[in-house]
Design a protein around this motif. Structure first.
Motif, PDB file in Angstrom:
ATOM      1  N   SER A 180       0.958  -0.880   0.166  1.00  0.00           N
ATOM      2  CA  SER A 180      -0.111  -0.092  -0.294  1.00  0.00           C
ATOM      3  C   SER A 180       0.807   1.090   0.052  1.00  0.00           C
ATOM      4  O   SER A 180       1.977   1.278   0.223  1.00  0.00           O
ATOM      5  N   ASP A 223      -3.918  -3.900   2.493  1.00  0.00           N
ATOM      6  CA  ASP A 223      -4.861  -3.483   0.650  1.00  0.00           C
ATOM      7  C   ASP A 223      -4.207  -2.380  -0.021  1.00  0.00           C
ATOM      8  O   ASP A 223      -5.581  -2.219   1.011  1.00  0.00           O
ATOM      9  N   GLU A 234      -6.358  -1.417  -2.037  1.00  0.00           N
ATOM     10  CA  GLU A 234      -7.955  -1.464  -2.360  1.00  0.00           C
ATOM     11  C   GLU A 234      -8.817  -1.741  -1.298  1.00  0.00           C
ATOM     12  O   GLU A 234     -10.085  -0.739  -1.267  1.00  0.00           O
ATOM     13  N   ARG A 235      -9.238  -2.433  -0.121  1.00  0.00           N
ATOM     14  CA  ARG A 235      -9.017  -1.757   1.047  1.00  0.00           C
ATOM     15  C   ARG A 235      -9.269  -0.808   1.764  1.00  0.00           C
ATOM     16  O   ARG A 235     -10.353  -0.200   2.276  1.00  0.00           O
TER      17      ARG A 235
END
Length: 455
Positions: A162, A197, A199-200
């Motif tokens: 990330s 992550d 996207e999370r």
């Protein structure tokens, strides 16, 4: 006649006595003989001192192996006003840490090229109070440089899954992660990962303002879980060695346990702040507590302790990530994320560990032996003949209240300010030389160390 084991002619120069010496076989009264910077023998506590040896008796204090902290951001050169080699290593020595590994980002330049590793070493040379080694970095554009960095002596390669928070150290996307892991596995290197992550994280609510609850919601446990799952799946497919950095989310522990049981070469660490601080106690606006991944709730903390006890978690290391005072504005969206704890890790962990029924031997295993094993530091991390004579002398029953002004960190910002802790480091020895406590060496005596089979 007492027999001293070691190289021929290695008559002990130093004898340290204590009623609680933490050895691989347990805690016992002993006298530790030292010659030429190495431990030569563990003797009965009342063994006579050899002729000419300096004897130091620490009474009922505990003699632990010098701590090995494999997760430290020193930021020198480039951001040395955040933390520099002299201040960081003096703080380390004061906290019982005798060996540390510096992370490859937050300095300028980052440690992602062999010539920039040389720049980093030049900044450290002659300015360190403990032994210092270096991690390399794996970023999108440096895959051809990973092997040369490995050959130059870095201990492994850190990557981010990330955003790192600094533009000069970009994250690896899934394809880039696979490429870097393949390259590193080709020379049996170690990949260490900041596993959240993106996207999370992007799907989570953005933090705004001073509320810690809002910041915590912006870094959900699901982000760690998803990233760790991806990392372990790839490691299993490629036969890679991987290490999960600063595990915060206990929900990911079963993933790691299952991977270990399946033969994946994975290790994992957590940090003192995750083991001793809880989300429930963090005041709004108190950004000295901000770190990524974040400090979570008390129930999560209980599960992290269980993961240490059952061996799912291997190491406890600081993730010392300091900054200047002005960057800790009372807004969790804008404040720099990082906790300064290099000097305080041992008493913080011991305070909590003792309250939960853990022993000094447990703490030594988590904070010295296991980190040394992770990095391949075969002469560090234990009190036994042949190892470096690195020791932390701890008064386990003594208590103190953390005063930021009394710390050696460059900037007096710490989440532990005003916190009562148990366990005072009375002295620290590096290869038989006292580097903290009474009679401390007047000049830096630390060495720059490199990865090797016998490091």
């Amino acid at each position: 006649m007492t027999r001293f084991e070691g190289a021929r002619g290695d008559a002990p120069e130093l004898l340290l006595r204590a009623t609680r010496v933490v050895t691989p076989e347990g805690v016992r009264p002993a006298a530790v003989a030292v010659a030429h910077g190495r431990i030569t023998a563990l003797l009965p506590h009342d063994a006579p001192a050899p002729h000419g040896a300096v004897t130091v008796d620490y009474g009922t204090a505990a003699l632990l192996p010098g701590l090995v902290d494999t997760h430290v951001h020193i930021n020198d050169p480039g951001r040395a006003d955040w933390e520099g080699f002299p201040t960081a290593t003096r703080a380390a020595a004061a906290g019982g840490v005798t060996t540390l590994l510096d992370m490859p980002l937050n300095s300028l330049p980052p440690t992602t090229r062999p010539e920039w590793l040389a720049t980093k070493r030049a900044a450290a040379r002659g300015r360190v109070h403990v032994d210092v080694g270096f991690w390399g970095g794996a970023v999108p554009d440096n895959r051809p440089l990973l092997r040369p960095l490995h050959q130059a002596g870095v201990y492994g390669f850190k990557c981010f899954l990330s955003p790192s928070g600094v533009e000069e150290f970009p994250l690896l996307d899934p394809d880039q992660l696979a490429a870097a892991m393949t390259e590193i596995t080709g020379f049996d290197g170690l990949l260490i990962a900041h596993a959240e992550d993106p996207e999370r994280l992007a799907a989570a609510p953005e933090p705004t303002g001073p509320r810690y609850a809002d910041f915590l919601a912006s870094r959900p446990a699901a982000a760690e879980h998803a990233a760790i799952e991806r990392l372990l799946t790839l490691a299993a497919r490629l036969g890679a060695r991987v290490h999960v950095l600063h595990l915060s989310a206990a929900s990911a522990l079963p993933l790691i346990a299952e991977a270990k049981a399946a033969g994946v070469a994975v290790t994992a660490e957590t940090c003192p702040h995750f083991l001793t601080l809880t989300a429930e106690e963090i005041p709004d606006g108190a950004t000295e507590f901000k770190c990524c991944p974040p400090i979570r709730e008390a129930a999560n903390q209980d599960a992290l302790w269980a993961g240490l006890a059952d061996g799912t978690l291997d190491c406890v290391v600081s993730d010392h990530s300091p900054c200047t005072t002005d960057l800790k504005v009372p807004d969790f969206a804008r404040a720099w994320g990082g906790i300064s704890s290099l000097q305080l890790g041992l008493p913080a962990v011991w305070t909590a560990a003792a309250a939960r029924g853990h022993s000094l031997a447990d703490v030594a295993r988590w904070m010295a032996t296991a980190p040394a094993r992770l990095a391949g530091l075969h002469r560090k991390g234990a009190i036994e003949p042949g190892r470096d004579a690195d020791f932390a002398v701890l008064d386990p029953e003594a208590e103190f209240t953390v005063d930021p002004a009394a710390l050696h960190h460059r900037n007096p910002v710490t989440a532990y300010a005003g916190r009562p802790l148990r366990g005072v480091v009375r002295a620290t020895w590096l290869r038989g030389t006292r580097v903290a406590g009474g009679g401390t060496a007047p000049v830096p005596t630390g060495r720059l160390i490199e990865r090797s089979p016998t490091a």
